[in-house]
Scaffold this active site. Structure first.
Site, PDB file in Angstrom:
ATOM      1  N   HIS A 188      32.569  50.148   9.825  1.00  0.00           N
ATOM      2  CA  HIS A 188      33.792  49.557   9.282  1.00  0.00           C
ATOM      3  C   HIS A 188      34.171  50.239   7.960  1.00  0.00           C
ATOM      4  O   HIS A 188      35.291  50.721   7.798  1.00  0.00           O
ATOM      5  CB  HIS A 188      33.562  48.059   9.081  1.00  0.00           C
ATOM      6  CG  HIS A 188      34.730  47.332   8.505  1.00  0.00           C
ATOM      7  ND1 HIS A 188      35.571  46.558   9.274  1.00  0.00           N
ATOM      8  CD2 HIS A 188      35.213  47.260   7.239  1.00  0.00           C
ATOM      9  CE1 HIS A 188      36.508  46.048   8.507  1.00  0.00           C
ATOM     10  NE2 HIS A 188      36.319  46.452   7.260  1.00  0.00           N
ATOM     11  N   GLU A 189      33.213  50.308   7.051  1.00  0.00           N
ATOM     12  CA  GLU A 189      33.509  50.898   5.740  1.00  0.00           C
ATOM     13  C   GLU A 189      33.779  52.399   5.859  1.00  0.00           C
ATOM     14  O   GLU A 189      34.630  52.941   5.150  1.00  0.00           O
ATOM     15  CB  GLU A 189      32.370  50.644   4.750  1.00  0.00           C
ATOM     16  CG  GLU A 189      32.141  49.159   4.405  1.00  0.00           C
ATOM     17  CD  GLU A 189      33.391  48.451   3.903  1.00  0.00           C
ATOM     18  OE1 GLU A 189      34.211  49.083   3.201  1.00  0.00           O
ATOM     19  OE2 GLU A 189      33.571  47.257   4.230  1.00  0.00           O
TER      20      GLU A 189
ATOM     21  N   ASP B 288      41.440  42.639   5.417  1.00  0.00           N
ATOM     22  CA  ASP B 288      42.093  43.947   5.539  1.00  0.00           C
ATOM     23  C   ASP B 288      43.483  43.784   6.144  1.00  0.00           C
ATOM     24  O   ASP B 288      44.454  44.381   5.675  1.00  0.00           O
ATOM     25  CB  ASP B 288      41.289  44.867   6.473  1.00  0.00           C
ATOM     26  CG  ASP B 288      39.949  45.247   5.865  1.00  0.00           C
ATOM     27  OD1 ASP B 288      39.813  45.141   4.638  1.00  0.00           O
ATOM     28  OD2 ASP B 288      39.064  45.661   6.624  1.00  0.00           O
TER      29      ASP B 288
ATOM     30  N   GLY C 205      20.268  40.574 -12.534  1.00  0.00           N
ATOM     31  CA  GLY C 205      20.064  41.180 -13.843  1.00  0.00           C
ATOM     32  C   GLY C 205      21.163  40.918 -14.864  1.00  0.00           C
ATOM     33  O   GLY C 205      21.266  41.635 -15.856  1.00  0.00           O
ATOM     34  N   LYS C 206      21.980  39.881 -14.672  1.00  0.00           N
ATOM     35  CA  LYS C 206      23.035  39.601 -15.645  1.00  0.00           C
ATOM     36  C   LYS C 206      22.434  39.224 -16.996  1.00  0.00           C
ATOM     37  O   LYS C 206      22.836  39.749 -18.036  1.00  0.00           O
ATOM     38  CB  LYS C 206      23.941  38.473 -15.127  1.00  0.00           C
ATOM     39  CG  LYS C 206      24.643  38.830 -13.833  1.00  0.00           C
ATOM     40  CD  LYS C 206      25.627  37.766 -13.394  1.00  0.00           C
ATOM     41  CE  LYS C 206      24.957  36.477 -12.983  1.00  0.00           C
ATOM     42  NZ  LYS C 206      24.108  36.617 -11.784  1.00  0.00           N
TER      43      LYS C 206
ATOM     44  N   PRO D 135      22.943  35.460  -8.361  1.00  0.00           N
ATOM     45  CA  PRO D 135      21.779  35.228  -9.204  1.00  0.00           C
ATOM     46  C   PRO D 135      20.674  36.257  -8.968  1.00  0.00           C
ATOM     47  O   PRO D 135      20.497  36.738  -7.854  1.00  0.00           O
ATOM     48  CB  PRO D 135      21.281  33.846  -8.767  1.00  0.00           C
ATOM     49  CG  PRO D 135      22.412  33.209  -8.082  1.00  0.00           C
ATOM     50  CD  PRO D 135      23.290  34.291  -7.556  1.00  0.00           C
ATOM     51  N   GLY D 136      19.965  36.584 -10.017  1.00  0.00           N
ATOM     52  CA  GLY D 136      18.790  37.445  -9.872  1.00  0.00           C
ATOM     53  C   GLY D 136      19.080  38.926  -9.875  1.00  0.00           C
ATOM     54  O   GLY D 136      18.202  39.728  -9.637  1.00  0.00           O
TER      55      GLY D 136
ATOM     56  N   GLY E 195      28.175  38.376 -10.585  1.00  0.00           N
ATOM     57  CA  GLY E 195      27.233  38.767  -9.546  1.00  0.00           C
ATOM     58  C   GLY E 195      26.321  37.624  -9.151  1.00  0.00           C
ATOM     59  O   GLY E 195      26.208  36.629  -9.873  1.00  0.00           O
TER      60      GLY E 195
ATOM     61  N   HIS F 251      37.368  52.886   6.790  1.00  0.00           N
ATOM     62  CA  HIS F 251      38.247  52.830   5.616  1.00  0.00           C
ATOM     63  C   HIS F 251      38.191  54.156   4.844  1.00  0.00           C
ATOM     64  O   HIS F 251      39.210  54.739   4.491  1.00  0.00           O
ATOM     65  CB  HIS F 251      37.776  51.753   4.628  1.00  0.00           C
ATOM     66  CG  HIS F 251      38.050  50.345   5.045  1.00  0.00           C
ATOM     67  ND1 HIS F 251      39.283  49.916   5.439  1.00  0.00           N
ATOM     68  CD2 HIS F 251      37.244  49.262   5.089  1.00  0.00           C
ATOM     69  CE1 HIS F 251      39.222  48.620   5.722  1.00  0.00           C
ATOM     70  NE2 HIS F 251      37.983  48.197   5.512  1.00  0.00           N
TER      71      HIS F 251
HETATM   72  P1  ADP Z   1      20.668  36.838 -13.372  1.00  0.00           P
HETATM   73  O1  ADP Z   1      20.914  36.543 -14.806  1.00  0.00           O
HETATM   74  O2  ADP Z   1      21.691  37.750 -12.775  1.00  0.00           O
HETATM   75  O3  ADP Z   1      20.441  35.641 -12.521  1.00  0.00           O
HETATM   76  P2  ADP Z   1      18.225  37.911 -14.398  1.00  0.00           P
HETATM   77  O4  ADP Z   1      18.705  38.865 -15.405  1.00  0.00           O
HETATM   78  O5  ADP Z   1      17.757  36.596 -14.896  1.00  0.00           O
HETATM   79  O6  ADP Z   1      19.312  37.680 -13.274  1.00  0.00           O
HETATM   80  O7  ADP Z   1      17.089  38.609 -13.540  1.00  0.00           O
HETATM   81  C1  ADP Z   1      15.974  37.914 -13.088  1.00  0.00           C
HETATM   82  C2  ADP Z   1      14.767  38.809 -13.024  1.00  0.00           C
HETATM   83  O8  ADP Z   1      14.913  39.761 -11.968  1.00  0.00           O
HETATM   84  C3  ADP Z   1      14.572  39.634 -14.263  1.00  0.00           C
HETATM   85  O9  ADP Z   1      13.806  38.952 -15.197  1.00  0.00           O
HETATM   86  C4  ADP Z   1      13.876  40.872 -13.742  1.00  0.00           C
HETATM   87  O10 ADP Z   1      12.506  40.653 -13.623  1.00  0.00           O
HETATM   88  C5  ADP Z   1      14.431  41.018 -12.361  1.00  0.00           C
HETATM   89  N1  ADP Z   1      15.549  41.970 -12.301  1.00  0.00           N
HETATM   90  C6  ADP Z   1      16.813  41.693 -11.904  1.00  0.00           C
HETATM   91  N2  ADP Z   1      17.590  42.785 -11.956  1.00  0.00           N
HETATM   92  C7  ADP Z   1      16.819  43.784 -12.405  1.00  0.00           C
HETATM   93  C8  ADP Z   1      17.051  45.177 -12.694  1.00  0.00           C
HETATM   94  N3  ADP Z   1      18.259  45.738 -12.497  1.00  0.00           N
HETATM   95  N4  ADP Z   1      16.023  45.910 -13.151  1.00  0.00           N
HETATM   96  C9  ADP Z   1      14.814  45.348 -13.341  1.00  0.00           C
HETATM   97  N5  ADP Z   1      14.539  44.059 -13.105  1.00  0.00           N
HETATM   98  C10 ADP Z   1      15.505  43.270 -12.629  1.00  0.00           C
HETATM   99 ZN    ZN Z   2      37.423  46.221   5.550  1.00  0.00          ZN
END
Ligand code: ADP
Ligand code: ZN
Length: 609
Positions: A430-431, A507, A212-213, A209-210, A207, A434
């Site tokens: 579009h979706e 598609d 929640g991985k 960045p940002g 996924g 489908h």
């Molecule tokens: P990634 O590793 O995908 O880049 P992060 O896990 O480091 O993302 O997420 C960065 C920040 O964004 C987290 O510290 C949190 O504050 C916020 N965040 C991201 N996804 C979520 C979520 N599903 N629920 C709550 N906070 C989230």
């Molecule tokens: Zn499509």
């Protein structure tokens, strides 16, 4: 969060302190040197003048080194002169009460000559001290000295210090479901080992960045109450061959000591890129590192406790296939941008940390922030709190939230991630195209699972059919149904907006590849008969003329399917509109919701669930 990880500058932390220290020291020495310089103004005297001064009792002290004489007069003046070696002079000095000392001829020695040497010595000492200190404290990452090259830079978190649980990660329901298995295994390995169940050793979190991985990976450790090693793929990369591999070895060795535990490798693509993809031989180091990682993953389960590797990437397409093989990262967990509901939940989690006015409706904020990642949303709350604080407010109110949103939006627009409402509307239709076609297909074709207009990877939206059955069980009707629902997106766009977009390219590719399969592999083309025309693999088993006939037949199937799809959508235009409008609002919809919305009798597969 990757976005605001501070960049390592050339001079940061330790090295900069060292440089400043050295400069201060050198400056100090310089000042001392010039201050004392005044005393070093030396009056050269002739021998006779020297004797004269002694006679007049004006000389206080002399130092004799061979023929050279240095000394002070009683008024403080420094002088030097050269004398003959006559012992009679000593008598003279004694007579006039001059203090005197005599040195061997070569002993004439000036401490100031030593200054450059001395400062060089001190700088060396300081540098040495710095490196030694580094090597002691560098397991926490950041340090890089000759002593620690081959040590992994992973940070270790003990169970007691991990306070993230699944409940703290809002949304991402499906990802959590997938990861629950791993938690359960870490908690009760015997339960699985007893039966001989194969447990994934690694899962790939995919996924942008940002979203929640990292948080999810930590939450797995938090739930399972086990240790957590965190490292970035780029931490393994070093110019020296063999260092990366050594770091991998070190990491797994440490991890085994702390088993059961989680290793989290962020940005795995830094090491995990397809091997042999670089020009020339410049990638030996990275390949060695990758090979070591593969070897460790293959090995560690047999040697005891469970170490599970979670890796994150936004580019699964560039990864070496070997990484994705069974027993390695054979599970893929999507961590997509949050949809409306998830955004509201994420805002809820972070809003708890600030004082929020009651009038703020997080649902509304969520609606106004499509395309925001979890990190963006966390940032939104934080920014609005800053704005409110600056204005000396008691609580964060709507205006603050909106100002913060606009600020973040502006930053995102520069990166052109944000879609306009118009774009999202086209994507919704579009979706829905489908999905609707999929719903209206016969009962035994693949059923609909969910539809979303939340962008994922390069696709603007996704329509999932479930379960994906093995290809060879497809009937002709199945294949036609698949072609038609693939074409449904484009057909809906044409029907509603009367214009064609490039969004339907993949598609079309998918649809025509099914059509080609029908004609070539399954003998389902109407005028080519029951012959299998193998394609691909380079060996043409058919003539140019046959190739043209195949193309013609594929085209015919495609045209016919497109026509049928268009008719189907026209007949169900109201349902299409309703679905598209609801999808536009909700962003993600599951099959059950759609059945209910459109008043269609659910299929057998869904009646049970
Ligand atoms: P990634 O590793 O995908 O880049 P992060 O896990 O480091 O993302 O997420 C960065 C920040 O964004 C987290 O510290 C949190 O504050 C916020 N965040 C991201 N996804 C979520 C979520 N599903 N629920 C709550 N906070 C989230
Ligand atoms: Zn499509």
């Amino acid at each position: 969060m990757k976005a605001n990880k501070p960049k390592k500058s050339f001079l940061s932390g330790g090295p900069r302190n060292l440089l400043i220290g050295t400069m201060v020291l050198l400056g100090f020495i310089f000042i001392l040197h010039t201050l004392t310089e005044r005393n070093r103004v030396i009056q050269p005297l002739t021998y006779s003048k020297f004797l004269n001064l002694i006679e007049r009792d004006e000389v206080k002290r002399v130092h004799v080194a061979g023929h050279d004489v240095h000394g002070f007069l009683k008024d403080g003046t420094r002088f030097e002169t050269t004398i003959a070696n006559k012992s009679g002079d000593w008598e003279l000095l004694r007579k006039h009460n001059v203090e005197f000392s005599i040195d061997s001829p070569d002993g004439a020695f000036n401490i100031w000559y030593l200054l450059p040497l001395l400062s060089l010595f001190m700088v060396t000492m300081m540098a040495l001290w710095y490196f030694l200190r580094q090597s002691r404290g560098s397991n926490g990452g950041g340090g890089n000295s000759i002593f620690t090259m081959g040590k992994s830079r992973a940070r270790l978190f003990m169970p007691s210090s991990i306070n993230v649980k699944f409940d703290d990660v809002a949304g991402v329901q499906e990802a959590k479901e997938e990861l629950k298995d791993i938690v359960d295994y870490l908690k009760n390995p015997e339960k699985y080992q007893r039966i001989g169940a194969k447990i994934p050793r690694g899962a790939l979190l995919v996924g942008a960045p940002g979203n929640g991985k990292t948080m999810l990976a930590r939450a797995v450790a938090g739930e399972a109450n086990c240790a957590f090693f965190s490292v970035s793929g780029s931490d393994f990369i070093e110019v020296f061959v063999g260092v990366g591999a050594a770091r991998v070895r070190d990491l797994f060795q440490q991890a085994r000591k702390h088993a059961p535990c989680i290793i989290f490798i962020d940005e795995i693509d830094a090491v995990g890129r397809q091997r042999g993809s670089g020009l020339g031989g410049g990638h030996d180091e990275r390949e060695q590192t990758l090979n070591q990682m593969l070897a460790e993953m293959d090995g560690f389960q047999t040697t005891g406790g469970s170490v599970i590797v979670l890796a994150a990437t936004n580019r699964p397409d560039v990864l070496d296939n070997a990484l994705l093989r069974p027993g390695r990262f054979d599970r893929r967990v999507d961590v997509p941008y949050p949809d409306l509901k998830s955004r509201e939940q994420i805002l809820g989690v972070h809003a708890k940390e600030v004082k929020m006015s009651d009038e703020v409706d997080l649902y509304k904020i969520a609606r106004g922030t499509p395309g925001f990642s979890g990190a963006d949303l966390a940032n939104l709350i934080n920014e609005s709190a800053i704005i409110a604080s600056k204005a000396n407010k008691e609580k964060v109110d709507i205006a603050d939230m909106e100002e913060a949103r606009d600020k973040i939006l502006l930053g995102k627009e520069v990166k052109s991630i944000v879609q306009t409402d118009e774009d999202r509307k086209v994507t919704s239709y579009h979706e829905s195209g489908h999905a609707l076609v999929r719903l209206l297909m016969p009962d035994d074709s693949d059923p609909l699972h969910k539809v979303t207009i939340v962008p994922r990877g390069r696709a603007l939206g996704v329509t999932h059919a479930m379960p994906e059955r093995e290809k060879y069980t497809h009937t002709k009707e199945d294949m036609i149904a698949n072609i038609m629902s693939a074409l449904g997106g484009r057909a809906a766009e044409e029907l509603v907006f009367n214009k064609l977009t490039t969004g339907a390219y993949s598609d079309f590719k998918a649809a025509s590849s099914i059509a080609r399969d029908m004609v070539c592999n399954y003998g389902m083309g109407s005028d080519l008969g029951q012959v299998i025309y193998a394609q691909g693999h380079g060996d043409f088993v058919y003539s140019q003329k046959t190739a043209e006939r195949i193309d013609g037949e594929v085209q015919r199937i495609m045209d016919e399917c497109y026509g049928r799809t268009m008719t189907l959508l026209k007949e169900n235009r109201e349902k299409l509109n309703l679905l598209a409008e609801t999808l536009f609002e909700q962003e993600t919809m599951y099959a059950e919701e759609i059945y209910e919305l459109l008043g269609i009798e659910p299929r057998a597969q869904h009646r049970f669930s």
